[in-house]
Design a protein around this motif. Structure first.
Motif, PDB file in Angstrom:
ATOM      1  N   LEU A 256       0.939  -1.281   0.082  1.00  0.00           N
ATOM      2  CA  LEU A 256      -0.143   0.058  -0.091  1.00  0.00           C
ATOM      3  C   LEU A 256       0.911   1.206  -0.094  1.00  0.00           C
ATOM      4  N   GLN A 257       1.891   1.334   0.787  1.00  0.00           N
ATOM      5  CA  GLN A 257       2.779   2.444   1.086  1.00  0.00           C
ATOM      6  C   GLN A 257       3.607   2.858  -0.228  1.00  0.00           C
ATOM      7  N   MET A 258       4.076   1.670  -0.778  1.00  0.00           N
ATOM      8  CA  MET A 258       4.752   1.837  -2.146  1.00  0.00           C
ATOM      9  C   MET A 258       3.620   2.420  -3.110  1.00  0.00           C
ATOM     10  N   ALA A 259       2.723   1.889  -3.077  1.00  0.00           N
ATOM     11  CA  ALA A 259       1.680   2.258  -4.324  1.00  0.00           C
ATOM     12  C   ALA A 259       1.396   3.707  -3.971  1.00  0.00           C
ATOM     13  N   PHE A 260       1.209   4.035  -2.919  1.00  0.00           N
ATOM     14  CA  PHE A 260       0.483   5.528  -2.522  1.00  0.00           C
ATOM     15  C   PHE A 260       1.576   6.268  -2.133  1.00  0.00           C
ATOM     16  N   PRO A 261       2.050   7.341  -2.750  1.00  0.00           N
ATOM     17  CA  PRO A 261       3.205   8.119  -2.173  1.00  0.00           C
ATOM     18  C   PRO A 261       2.474   8.788  -0.863  1.00  0.00           C
ATOM     19  N   ALA A 262       1.355   9.179  -1.048  1.00  0.00           N
ATOM     20  CA  ALA A 262       0.662   9.965   0.121  1.00  0.00           C
ATOM     21  C   ALA A 262       0.864   9.074   1.644  1.00  0.00           C
ATOM     22  N   LEU A 263       0.948   7.997   1.438  1.00  0.00           N
ATOM     23  CA  LEU A 263       0.815   7.046   2.775  1.00  0.00           C
ATOM     24  C   LEU A 263       2.063   6.516   3.159  1.00  0.00           C
ATOM     25  N   ARG A 264       3.245   7.279   2.577  1.00  0.00           N
ATOM     26  CA  ARG A 264       4.516   6.588   3.060  1.00  0.00           C
ATOM     27  C   ARG A 264       4.974   7.015   4.302  1.00  0.00           C
ATOM     28  N   SER A 265       4.480   8.363   4.690  1.00  0.00           N
ATOM     29  CA  SER A 265       5.188   8.839   5.918  1.00  0.00           C
ATOM     30  C   SER A 265       4.435   8.064   7.101  1.00  0.00           C
ATOM     31  N   ASP A 266       5.051   8.080   8.366  1.00  0.00           N
ATOM     32  CA  ASP A 266       4.506   7.601   9.616  1.00  0.00           C
ATOM     33  C   ASP A 266       3.298   7.968   9.876  1.00  0.00           C
ATOM     34  N   SER A 267       2.963   9.365   9.917  1.00  0.00           N
ATOM     35  CA  SER A 267       1.805  10.013  10.288  1.00  0.00           C
ATOM     36  C   SER A 267       0.631   9.584   9.290  1.00  0.00           C
ATOM     37  N   SER A 268       1.014   9.610   8.133  1.00  0.00           N
ATOM     38  CA  SER A 268      -0.047   9.257   7.063  1.00  0.00           C
ATOM     39  C   SER A 268      -0.590   7.615   7.234  1.00  0.00           C
ATOM     40  N   LEU A 269       0.619   6.948   7.480  1.00  0.00           N
ATOM     41  CA  LEU A 269       0.145   5.465   7.703  1.00  0.00           C
ATOM     42  C   LEU A 269      -0.862   5.345   9.097  1.00  0.00           C
ATOM     43  N   ILE A 270      -0.405   6.135   9.954  1.00  0.00           N
ATOM     44  CA  ILE A 270      -1.343   6.358  11.213  1.00  0.00           C
ATOM     45  C   ILE A 270      -2.640   6.428  11.088  1.00  0.00           C
ATOM     46  N   GLN A 271      -2.606   7.503  10.080  1.00  0.00           N
ATOM     47  CA  GLN A 271      -4.046   7.957  10.029  1.00  0.00           C
ATOM     48  C   GLN A 271      -4.700   6.923   8.948  1.00  0.00           C
ATOM     49  N   PHE A 272      -4.200   6.454   8.198  1.00  0.00           N
ATOM     50  CA  PHE A 272      -4.560   5.428   7.453  1.00  0.00           C
ATOM     51  C   PHE A 272      -5.480   4.240   8.166  1.00  0.00           C
ATOM     52  N   ARG A 274      -6.232   4.177  11.301  1.00  0.00           N
ATOM     53  CA  ARG A 274      -7.583   4.952  11.862  1.00  0.00           C
ATOM     54  C   ARG A 274      -8.731   4.847  10.928  1.00  0.00           C
ATOM     55  N   GLN A 275      -8.435   5.381   9.714  1.00  0.00           N
ATOM     56  CA  GLN A 275      -9.578   5.117   8.793  1.00  0.00           C
ATOM     57  C   GLN A 275      -9.958   3.764   8.576  1.00  0.00           C
ATOM     58  N   LEU A 276      -8.894   2.998   8.416  1.00  0.00           N
ATOM     59  CA  LEU A 276      -9.116   1.397   7.881  1.00  0.00           C
ATOM     60  C   LEU A 276     -10.136   0.811   9.326  1.00  0.00           C
ATOM     61  N   LYS A 277      -9.459   1.178  10.358  1.00  0.00           N
ATOM     62  CA  LYS A 277     -10.249   0.602  11.526  1.00  0.00           C
ATOM     63  C   LYS A 277     -11.656   0.900  11.521  1.00  0.00           C
ATOM     64  N   ARG A 278     -11.987   2.381  11.196  1.00  0.00           N
ATOM     65  CA  ARG A 278     -13.414   2.929  11.064  1.00  0.00           C
ATOM     66  C   ARG A 278     -14.318   2.351   9.969  1.00  0.00           C
ATOM     67  N   ALA A 279     -13.431   1.851   9.052  1.00  0.00           N
ATOM     68  CA  ALA A 279     -14.235   0.878   7.938  1.00  0.00           C
ATOM     69  C   ALA A 279     -14.236  -0.450   8.228  1.00  0.00           C
ATOM     70  N   GLU A 280     -14.016  -0.726   9.492  1.00  0.00           N
ATOM     71  CA  GLU A 280     -14.158  -2.186   9.839  1.00  0.00           C
ATOM     72  C   GLU A 280     -13.108  -3.057   9.049  1.00  0.00           C
ATOM     73  N   MET A 319      -4.407  -9.508   0.851  1.00  0.00           N
ATOM     74  CA  MET A 319      -3.373  -9.366   1.844  1.00  0.00           C
ATOM     75  C   MET A 319      -3.918  -8.619   2.973  1.00  0.00           C
ATOM     76  N   VAL A 320      -4.352  -7.671   2.869  1.00  0.00           N
ATOM     77  CA  VAL A 320      -5.118  -6.806   3.992  1.00  0.00           C
ATOM     78  C   VAL A 320      -6.528  -7.109   4.228  1.00  0.00           C
ATOM     79  N   ARG A 321      -6.737  -8.034   5.097  1.00  0.00           N
ATOM     80  CA  ARG A 321      -8.115  -8.426   5.611  1.00  0.00           C
ATOM     81  C   ARG A 321      -8.038  -8.634   6.985  1.00  0.00           C
ATOM     82  N   TYR A 322      -9.036  -8.460   7.605  1.00  0.00           N
ATOM     83  CA  TYR A 322      -9.159  -8.568   8.991  1.00  0.00           C
ATOM     84  C   TYR A 322      -9.094  -9.894   9.346  1.00  0.00           C
ATOM     85  N   LYS A 323      -9.779 -11.059   8.908  1.00  0.00           N
ATOM     86  CA  LYS A 323      -9.522 -12.332   9.223  1.00  0.00           C
ATOM     87  C   LYS A 323      -8.458 -13.054   8.667  1.00  0.00           C
ATOM     88  N   ALA A 324      -7.287 -13.557   9.618  1.00  0.00           N
ATOM     89  CA  ALA A 324      -6.199 -14.038   9.018  1.00  0.00           C
ATOM     90  C   ALA A 324      -6.182 -15.262   7.965  1.00  0.00           C
TER      91      ALA A 324
END
Ligand code: ADP
Ligand code: MG
Length: 351
Positions: A256-272, A274-280, A319-324
């Protein structure tokens, strides 16, 4: 028994080192469980060259075990381990010293911080800068090549029975010798076939890359069995609990971080996160909320993953799914159609 004999013979013939053999160089890293330095050998007649030393706390014992095992079972997937020993000459508290070959200057994290990513990686892998137009197709091929190398290393680690549990760009080093990415930092790893570090130390895990399940084994799993019991049981437990999928989630976040330049920083990953958790933990829900109002920087990620009929997006969501148990394995991911397209090396041959 063969394993023991082999280990003994190998141990006996490999060089052994002591504290006084090393000249300390630059500090490369410092964590809660150890400090890492670049070092060289004092009387280097063997031309062992550049080395890396980690002075570790009590967890160093597990890290030595994991490195010894990885070196024997899947040597190319992890940094080249040289030697590990207990150092207790100076202080009251003893330290474990671990020695590796110096693989290279940059981790994937360092490389991803550059504005030039992923072209800086292309130059490293091919050993040259290509005279090709820059664009999303080329970036996709480079990212595909990096991801394949990470999954390849993970697959052999998992096949050995080791779960890394701290997969992140900081723990993936570019090996200048082999021109591939290798995994480092087995300090939080678990060897489920033998029962070493069987009880997960969840405080070791990096929350930015950790899958939502905190424990890699389900809570129904009986508490740490003795080693022989674990040997008999663990292949079954492995099938039952799929602990390797913890690393797959982390690898998905790297993709995800490689594909999205906007998500490469630590702070934007933390924000992501949070958003993903909200999206269950549903990536599609996340996409539906952010894509309509995405910045051009974020749009570019969706564009890259949408190439070839959304094939990259398809892999990412597997790869990025809630259930292992709904996540793909490293081996299955490597057979995903995303990798059918020619990668980076073919790109250079084609010219
Ligand atoms: P920590 O427990 O501090 O995270 P790591 O094993 O991740 O320890 O190492 C810290 C840093 O040292 C890495 O991020 C990397 O920059 C560098 N490093 C570790 N091992 C090697 C190696 N074999 N070759 C080159 N650099 C290394
Ligand atoms: Mg590390």
């Amino acid at each position: 028994w063969d394993m023991f004999v082999l280990a003994f013979v190998e141990r006996f013939f490999r060089p052994t080192y002591r504290k006084d053999d090393f000249v300390l160089g630059k500090k490369l890293g410092e964590g809660a469980f150890g400090t890492v330095y670049r070092v060289s050998l004092k009387n280097d007649s063997s031309k062992a060259g550049d080395l890396v030393l980690k002075k570790a706390t009590e967890y160093g014992a597990v890290e030595i075990w994991m490195n010894e095992r990885a070196r024997r079972a899947c040597s190319n997937s992890c940094a080249d381990f040289v030697y590990g020993f207990l150092e207790n000459s100076s202080k009251k508290t003893s330290e474990y010293w671990l020695i590796w070959r110096f693989e290279g200057e940059a981790t994937l994290y360092d490389l991803m911080q550059s504005k030039d990513f992923p072209y800086n990686v292309e130059a490293l892998i091919l050993g040259q800068v290509q005279d090709l137009p820059k664009g999303i197709e080329r970036e996709n091929r480079i990212i595909q090549t990096i991801l394949r190398q990470i999954l390849f290393a993970l697959d052999s680690l998992h096949s050995t029975g080791i779960v890394h549990r701290d997969i992140k760009p900081q723990n993936i080093i570019f090996s200048e010798g082999s021109r591939t990415f290798k995994i480092i930092d087995l300090g939080a790893a678990a060897d489920l076939r033998v029962g070493i570090n069987y009880v997960p130390k969840e405080f070791l895990l990096d929350p930015r890359y950790a899958a939502p399940e905190q424990y890699i084994m389900s809570t129904q799993t009986p508490s740490a069995p003795s080693a022989p019991v674990a040997t008999a049981l663990s292949p079954v437990l492995w099938q039952l609990n799929l602990p390797d999928r913890f690393d797959i989630y982390s690898t998905g976040l790297i993709f995800l971080q490689m594909a999205f330049p906007a998500l490469r920083s630590d702070s934007s990953l933390i924000q992501f996160n949070r958003q993903l958790k909200r999206a269950e933990y549903d990536l599609l829900t996340w996409r539906k909320t952010v894509e309509p109002r995405a910045s051009s920087d974020l749009k570019r990620g969706f564009e890259l993953l949408a190439l070839d009929n959304e094939i990259g997006w398809e892999l990412l969501t597997s790869m990025v799914r809630y259930k292992a148990r709904q996540r793909t394995s490293a081996k299955t991911a490597l057979a995903h159609p995303y990798f059918v397209r020619e990668g980076l090396l073919a790109l250079s041959v084609m010219q």
